[in-house]
Enzyme design. Structure first.
Site, PDB file in Angstrom:
ATOM      1  N   LYS A  78      30.271   5.019  34.452  1.00  0.00           N
ATOM      2  CA  LYS A  78      31.506   5.116  33.672  1.00  0.00           C
ATOM      3  C   LYS A  78      32.233   3.777  33.712  1.00  0.00           C
ATOM      4  O   LYS A  78      32.258   3.105  34.756  1.00  0.00           O
ATOM      5  CB  LYS A  78      32.370   6.226  34.280  1.00  0.00           C
ATOM      6  CG  LYS A  78      33.605   6.609  33.484  1.00  0.00           C
ATOM      7  CD  LYS A  78      34.305   7.797  34.164  1.00  0.00           C
ATOM      8  CE  LYS A  78      35.529   8.265  33.401  1.00  0.00           C
ATOM      9  NZ  LYS A  78      36.166   9.423  34.075  1.00  0.00           N
ATOM     10  N   SER A 153      37.058  13.260  30.940  1.00  0.00           N
ATOM     11  CA  SER A 153      37.042  11.910  30.413  1.00  0.00           C
ATOM     12  C   SER A 153      35.689  11.199  30.540  1.00  0.00           C
ATOM     13  O   SER A 153      35.452  10.219  29.835  1.00  0.00           O
ATOM     14  CB  SER A 153      38.103  11.085  31.127  1.00  0.00           C
ATOM     15  OG  SER A 153      37.781  10.949  32.506  1.00  0.00           O
ATOM     16  N   SER A 177      37.059  15.823  35.103  1.00  0.00           N
ATOM     17  CA  SER A 177      36.451  14.809  34.239  1.00  0.00           C
ATOM     18  C   SER A 177      34.958  14.585  34.432  1.00  0.00           C
ATOM     19  O   SER A 177      34.339  13.850  33.667  1.00  0.00           O
ATOM     20  CB  SER A 177      37.177  13.471  34.389  1.00  0.00           C
ATOM     21  OG  SER A 177      38.350  13.479  33.606  1.00  0.00           O
TER      22      SER A 177
END
Lengths: 485, 486
Positions: A78, A153, A177
């Site tokens: 990420k 996310s 997330s």
């Protein structure tokens, strides 16, 4: 196709000499070039770095001396994990050109284990969102239906693993997330216990809630990656000095007699009937495997969302104060003075959701309001933790849906509150600092994946993963692939 | 200001920030040395890089505990760090990691000498925090085209100590700071250098009518970078407030800045512009637990502190309080004294020479200058031994001292080379005295007529003839004898 293999299957090929890390890295890079324009999982792809790392891994496997059980495995991370020399945007304009001078601890550990970094994945700006639509750059699409969101996310990491654009990936989970995008993309997503994995080099959203964890094609892979990244880090004072067991070795043990708690509050009103049906069916499967399911109550569940939306924005308002255009990141032009420079930089650099949360958090910490908001939220947090403590006195693992709904369409949830409700079943776990994992437990009629959440005792990822693995082995869900080339 | 005939009582509280002399910073491993090239002592943590995390410097905690114990504070078994928010470009995270609701230590006192009497000023709290960076403006702050930031200082450990409003005059405030600094220097936790900003002070001051139960409205004064400025600023502010009150005005609660060049304070920001720091517990750090045993270990290791040493100097060396006070104001100075006395057992002689000669060349509170002194305690003792045993006269000794200070040589070397040994031999001196008497018939005549002061001039002539080496008492008795025989 080599890109369809799980990490453990891929490594088996490396061991046998049937494939090399370089071949795997090239296959993934080729697939990213071919498929990612439609999925849009990556913000940055790092082919040179990947191929160099893969070549080194080739030599180690040839010599029969791999660095770890995941040496040479291509992994995506990420874009809020700092990577030395590779830009780290956090999905934000304000860090669009930020190149960290250091590696996050998890990056160091992955590279020390020989893994190959493919690139940095898309995310909601500063990890604030549940759809990866709030990236400042572009929205990521759900590989199962490109018109839908992959969750967020960490939607880029979930989509990358689901679309075979990485063998495994790292995400971060502050209120769901990792687990929510794992449910939406049909991947395994593990949020470890708070303190299990070092946060050093994770660009902070809410420090007391953030935790890094893996996305994987199956539970064994998640266990393999967790083993590498877990453990005390002197650079993170909140990382725990708890030994990381061999999670994979634990997986084989049967779950006969395991006490499974089913929280009634997690089957919320208005939840998607297909989700509920799949989860209830999954619980039946677990019972057939010898699990002893019993209903439990987590009465403070209703208050967790409200407490979270005070604590997380409060910490975010503080963590994001540093982006002022003085030291790194973007700087707005045409400022009159230094205050004006910071104001303009922040006004231009942050998206609307980030601004909303900074304002919420600033307000919650203001003199005169602190006790009523932040103080009260901390008390609720304590109560949430006690709920779980009471439950874990009776059961070993809690089983529940990961999300109340199926992946939704891009632009479908314009109202922030509707978006926040996505995380209602994942947030309590963060507030309590517990480990949680989402695994695939079926599909809707329209072919969208559904997630089953297991919640465990602090630092008991072993039991959590064992239950998830047993379930996964008993079903054939993980063989289905998204409709991509 | 303590004059009871004045209408108002002055009430002062002091906040002192001391940079701790740890090798590394409060929350990262960067060095703390002063004067390195800009931004050469920085890392992701002290630059506030995204993703970086603080780690508590154990040594800084130990220094804080040491100081807290020296101030008789209660060290809390558990304390927390907190974030203090305000935007300023010298602060990389735009929050400072400090302590708020749960400080390291609370409720202590510092003893100081006020008019020769011991007086205790209560200490409210002592906590640890990190320093900010430094801004360098191209031009003045108001007109600068550009400003640069040096983060070398960012993250240097600071210890903030807040007194109760127990100080009653600007002089007492200066005395508090001197005593405070002395304790820090004794503990070795701070270099006490105010010019380099190692020690910084803010003051709160208010006035109230004598006997009034409530405190008056207070004003905070910042930018006090020397003891002298603290006293001057408080004197100015006490006067300003007294005049305002006399005119029937109200004192406005505000923060004022001391302008040393103009010798006045001016408004910096009012109560309305006061920051809302939005404190909350630092989530990147776990509570700091201090076991009783670890605190007791620090206590057991405390050095002798200034007040105790001062008393011992009076008791053990028979020094006057004045001497003891002066010689114990820094640990280095007191150590110097004791080292010298060990070599030459004449406590008052050593004290006199240190006060009149050594401290003329070296500021009493400057430990670094003392450490660099060209005259070591052993060399000073060597010189004083020659004085004590009559080898050289006091007058010669002062010249030798000057030469030692310039060259770094010891006294014996200089005395031997320059033949400065005192002449006490009566035969040799008798010849000189005879010569002087012959050469000064007028002075001899004056003496005979009863002007006994004329003898002084004759002594001076003898000294001159011997380049100051003659033993004054031998000369005196010889002169007396020879004059009366004439």
């Amino acid at each position: 196709m080599i890109t369809q293999l799980t990490v453990h299957a891929l490594v088996e090929q490396f061991r046998r000499g049937a494939a090399t890390p370089s071949a795997a890295a090239r296959a993934y890079l080729d697939r990213i070039a071919a498929v990612d324009p439609s999925v849009r999982a990556y913000i940055t792809v790092t082919p040179e770095r990947a191929l160099a790392a893969a070549a080194a891994a080739d030599a180690r496997w040839r010599a029969g001396r791999p660095l770890s059980p995941i040496d040479g495995v291509p992994i995506a991370v990420k874009d809020l994990l700092c990577t030395k020399g590779v830009r780290t945007t956090c999905g934000s304009r304000i860090l669009e050109h930020f190149v960290p001078p250091y590696d996050a601890t998890v990056i160091e550990r992955l590279e020390a284990a020989g893994t190959v970094l493919l690139g940095k994945t898309n995310m909601d700006e500063f990890a604030m969102g549940s759809s990866t639509e709030h990236s400042a750059f572009f929205a990521t699409r759900n590989p199962w239906d490109l018109a839908r969101v992959p969750g967020g996310s960490s939607g880029g990491s979930g989509a990358a693993v689901a679309a075979d654009l990485a063998a495994a990936a790292l995400g971060s989970d502050t209120g769901g997330s990792i687990r929510q995008p794992a449910a939406f993309t049909g991947t395994v997503g593990l949020k470890p216990t708070y303190g299990r994995v070092s946060r050093y080099g994770l660009v902070a959203f809410a420090s007391s809630l953030d935790q890094i964890g893996p996305f994987a094609k199956d539970v064994i892979d998640a266990a393999l990656v967790l083993r590498v990244i877990a453990g005390r880090d002197p650079l993170d004072s909140t990382s725990a000095d708890v030994p990381a067991p061999d999670f994979v070795a634990e997986l084989g043990r049967p779950i006969e007699g395991l006490r499974l708690g089913v929280p009634q509050e997690y089957f919320v009103e208005g939840m998607d009937p297909e989700v509920e049906a799949s989860v209830r069916e999954a619980i039946e499967v677990l019972k057939r495997l010898g699990g002893r399911a019993e209903p439990i109550s987590l009465p403070t569940t209703d208050y967790a969302l409200a407490a979270y939306y005070l604590i997380a924005p409060a910490e975010a308002s503080s963590n994001l104060a540093r982006y002022d255009g003085v030291k790194y990141g973007s700087r707005a032009a045409g400022a009159r003075d230094v205050i004006d420079m910071s104001s303009k930089t922040r006004a231009q650099g942050f998206g609307p959701e980030v601004k909303r949360r900074i304002m919420l958090g600033t307000y919650a910490l203001s003199a005169g309001y602190y006790e009523a908001y932040y103080g009260k939220a901390q008390k609720v947090r304590t109560l949430v933790r006690r709920d779980f403590d009471a439950a874990f006195a009776r059961v070993d693992v809690i089983v529940a849906p990961t999300t109340p709904n199926l992946p939704f369409k891009h632009g479908e949830k314009e109202d922030p509150l509707a978006m926040y409700l996505n995380d209602v079943l994942t947030i309590p776990v963060n507030l309590a600092g517990l480990p949680g994992v989402s695994v695939r437990c079926g599909f809707s009629l329209a072919g969208l994946p559904i997630g089953l959440q297991f919640i465990g005792r602090p630092f008991d990822e072993a039991t959590l993963l064992r239950a998830a693995h047993a379930y996964e082995q008993a079903t054939g869900w993980q063989t289905r692939r998204p409709p991509l080339p | 200001m303590t004059d009871p005939s004045a209408a108002y009582e002055v009430v002062i509280g002091l906040e002192v920030h001391a940079q701790l002399r740890t090798r590394s910073k409060m929350f990262c491993g960067c060095p703390t040395a002063f004067g390195a090239p800009p931004n050469s002592q920085t890392c992701p943590v002290c630059q506030g890089m995204p993703g970086s995390l603080p780690v508590i410097n154990r040594r800084a905690v130990e220094f804080g505990v040491r100081t807290a114990l020296a101030f008789h504070c209660r060290v809390n078994a558990s304390c927390r760090f907190a974030r203090k928010h305000y935007y300023y470009p010298d602060m990389p995270k735009n929050y400072q990691i400090s302590q708020y609701e749960e400080p390291l230590a609370e409720d202590g006192w510092l003893e100081l000498q006020a008019d020769g009497q011991p007086r205790r000023i209560a200490i409210q709290r002592l906590h640890l925090e990190e320093d900010v960076g430094r801004l360098i403006h191209e031009g003045t702050l108001e007109t600068a085209h550009a400003s640069l930031v040096d983060f070398n200082r960012s993250g240097v450990p600071l210890m903030e100590t807040v007194s109760q409003p127990d100080v009653r005059s600007p002089e007492e405030a200066a005395a508090y700071l001197r005593a405070f600094r002395a304790v820090l220097l004794y503990l070795g936790v701070c270099d006490g250098n105010m010019e380099e900003g190692s020690l910084r002070c803010d003051a709160n001051i208010s006035l109230r009518r004598w006997g009034a139960p409530d405190l008056g409205t207070k004003v905070e004064i910042k930018n006090l970078n020397s003891f002298k400025n603290v006293q001057r600023a408080l004197e100015f502010e006490a006067l300003r407030q007294r005049e305002a009150l006399d005119r029937g005005e109200r004192i406005v609660q505000e923060t004022r800045l001391w302008d040393a060049d103009r010798g006045r304070t001016r408004t910096m920001r009012g109560k309305e512009q006061a920051h809302d720091y939005r404190y909350f517990p630092e989530p990147d750090l776990v509570p700091l637990e201090l076991s009783r045993a670890s605190v007791e270990a620090v206590r057991a290791d405390l050095p002798e502190l200034p007040a105790a040493r001062r008393q011992r100097f009076v008791r053990e060396y028979g020094l006057p309080t004045y001497d003891a006070d002066l010689l114990t104001q820094t640990r280095a100075l007191a150590d110097y004294y004791e080292a010298a006395v060990r070599e030459v057992p004449h406590p008052k002689l050593v004290s006199n020479w240190m006060m009149s000669e050594l401290l003329r060349a070296i500021p009493a509170d400057d430990e670094r200058a003392l450490a660099a002194s060209p005259i070591s305690p052993r060399h000073l003792a060597g010189l004083l031994r020659l004085v004590a045993d009559g080898t050289i006269t006091g007058k010669i000794a002062k010249d030798v001292f000057e030469k030692m200070f310039r060259s770094g040589e010891d006294a014996l070397t200089i005395v031997g080379r320059e033949g400065l040994t005192q002449i006490a031999d009566t035969a040799a001196l008798g010849a000189v005295v005879d010569q002087v008497l012959r050469a000064n018939p007028k002075a001899v005549e004056d003496w005979r007529r009863g002007k006994k002061a004329a003898a002084g001039a004759l002594v001076g002539q003898v000294m001159k003839a011997t380049q100051g080496k003659a033993n004054p008492s031998v000369v005196n008795s010889l002169l007396e004898a020879k004059l009366s025989q004439l």
